[in-house]
Scaffold this motif. Structure first.
Motif, PDB file in Angstrom:
ATOM      1  N   ASN A  76      -4.219   5.165  -0.486  1.00  0.00           N
ATOM      2  CA  ASN A  76      -5.142   6.051   0.219  1.00  0.00           C
ATOM      3  C   ASN A  76      -4.415   7.348   0.554  1.00  0.00           C
ATOM      4  N   SER A 127       0.828  -1.219   0.000  1.00  0.00           N
ATOM      5  CA  SER A 127       0.000   0.000   0.000  1.00  0.00           C
ATOM      6  C   SER A 127       0.856   1.261   0.000  1.00  0.00           C
ATOM      7  N   LYS A 157      -4.914   2.756   9.641  1.00  0.00           N
ATOM      8  CA  LYS A 157      -6.083   2.196   8.940  1.00  0.00           C
ATOM      9  C   LYS A 157      -5.741   1.916   7.481  1.00  0.00           C
ATOM     10  N   SER A 158      -5.012   2.833   6.860  1.00  0.00           N
ATOM     11  CA  SER A 158      -4.645   2.648   5.463  1.00  0.00           C
ATOM     12  C   SER A 158      -3.672   1.484   5.287  1.00  0.00           C
ATOM     13  N   TYR A 204      -8.970   9.637   4.109  1.00  0.00           N
ATOM     14  CA  TYR A 204      -9.257   9.555   5.549  1.00  0.00           C
ATOM     15  C   TYR A 204      -9.175  10.942   6.160  1.00  0.00           C
ATOM     16  N   ARG A 219      -2.699  -1.128  -3.014  1.00  0.00           N
ATOM     17  CA  ARG A 219      -3.711  -0.164  -2.581  1.00  0.00           C
ATOM     18  C   ARG A 219      -3.088   1.220  -2.421  1.00  0.00           C
ATOM     19  N   GLN A 256      -8.829  -1.185   2.690  1.00  0.00           N
ATOM     20  CA  GLN A 256      -9.502  -0.232   1.807  1.00  0.00           C
ATOM     21  C   GLN A 256      -8.522   0.380   0.803  1.00  0.00           C
ATOM     22  N   THR A 257      -9.099   0.921  -0.265  1.00  0.00           N
ATOM     23  CA  THR A 257      -8.267   1.624  -1.260  1.00  0.00           C
ATOM     24  C   THR A 257      -9.064   2.761  -1.896  1.00  0.00           C
ATOM     25  N   ARG A 271      -9.358   5.739  -0.765  1.00  0.00           N
ATOM     26  CA  ARG A 271     -10.079   6.503   0.259  1.00  0.00           C
ATOM     27  C   ARG A 271      -9.329   7.755   0.699  1.00  0.00           C
TER      28      ARG A 271
END
Lengths: 204, 204
Positions: free
Chosen positions: B150, B106, B185-186, B196, B148, B191-192, B194
């Motif tokens: 974010n 990520s 969180k990332s 925050y 991912r 998730q991707t 996003r």
């Protein structure tokens, strides 16, 4: 009002012209045709335009290019093209226009849905559209002399579907004449710092 | 996980380090200190960093500068600084990092609230933050190998209020340790694409 329309020969530009010219004096500007010519990536060309057009009441920019291509293959130069052209081209129209626009005048720029509704190959468009929207919200609160600034973010045009349809499957297109309403709202209304989303909504 | 932390010596960087280092191997990178050094405005410097660090699982970028100044006095060069540094610095970390990051890894970038909640003197910050958010949403849908991406958009930090308080009257600050949760969180979530938002919400 005397309205400078950048990108007057484009699909959106022609629709904006048709919407505004019955009620206003529209000064049509393109890269190579129209009443005046400008290269928005060239600060000197923008300065020349304003020197020739003189005082005006509103500027509408519907011009600006970005590169489209697969994300993994994007080069720094391809991102740069969008930053130079669609982003800073429009921003420099505003910054230089501050010296020539009449009190209470307005600037209306053009972004597009791809920063909120991304498609394949659209990383630069997403970057540039997001930048324009942030810029407009921020510029609005520091504008002098009652000046206003907004940005129109159209969905894909019906007129563009023959060329771009494969990139926008599932996206409802709108005719350019409907997109033109966003520019009329910005120029003839009283709002500022707004993003007018035409044909789509930000729901996340 | 092996996590590269760019801007490790900054206020946010130190809080991210404290949050992640108990569970992961954190590689601390700054401009002039840390385990490795990088100038994110220099593509060659980024390439050198990745060559030296080798394979990794996550990159967190908490670095990047923009110019702050009164809107009417902004120059093209001052906008350029933010585009070169906070925007394309982080984007180039991602683009070059694609070749070195492990499957399922990520990227986590840093924007800030000013594109949605503008302040005086913040036109460049607003532009750059909006660009980063558009880029991240778009890049996410084209990421290969389960990668991912974010972006964390913090409000003003409690730790920054002595210096920046006058620009942020009425804005509730949060401690950097709370902002660090967005990065956790990332990096540790699934998730991707996003944004925050830490300590504020987009309600318009």
């Amino acid at each position: 009002m005397k309205i400078i329309l950048i990108g007057a020969s484009g699909t959106i530009g022609k629709a904006v012209d048709a919407e505004l010219s019955p009620r206003h004096e529209v000064v049509r500007v393109n890269r190579k045709s129209g009443d005046f010519q400008v290269d928005i990536t060239d600060a000197k060309s923008i300065a020349d335009l304003y020197a020739r057009v003189g005082r005006f009441d509103a500027l509408v920019a519907t011009a600006g290019h970005v590169h489209f291509g697969p994300f993994e293959q994007f080069t720094p130069e391809q991102y740069e093209l969008g930053l130079r052209d669609k982003l800073m081209g429009q921003v420099n129209l505003v910054m230089q226009g501050l010296k020539h626009i009449g009190d209470g005048g307005s600037f209306t720029l053009t972004s597009g849905l791809l920063n909120e509704e991304p498609i394949r190959a659209g990383a630069s468009a997403a970057m540039v559209n997001g930048a324009l929207e942030g810029f407009v919200r921020s510029a609005a609160i520091e504008m002098p002399r009652g000046l206003r600034i907004n940005v129109v973010s159209p969905t894909v045009l019906e007129e563009s579907m023959p060329a771009y349809g494969p990139f926008f499957r599932g996206t409802k297109p709108v005719p350019a004449r409907e997109v033109a309403l966003g520019y009329a709202k910005s120029v003839e209304g009283a709002q500022t710092g707004r993003v007018y989303r035409i044909g789509w909504s930000r729901d996340h």
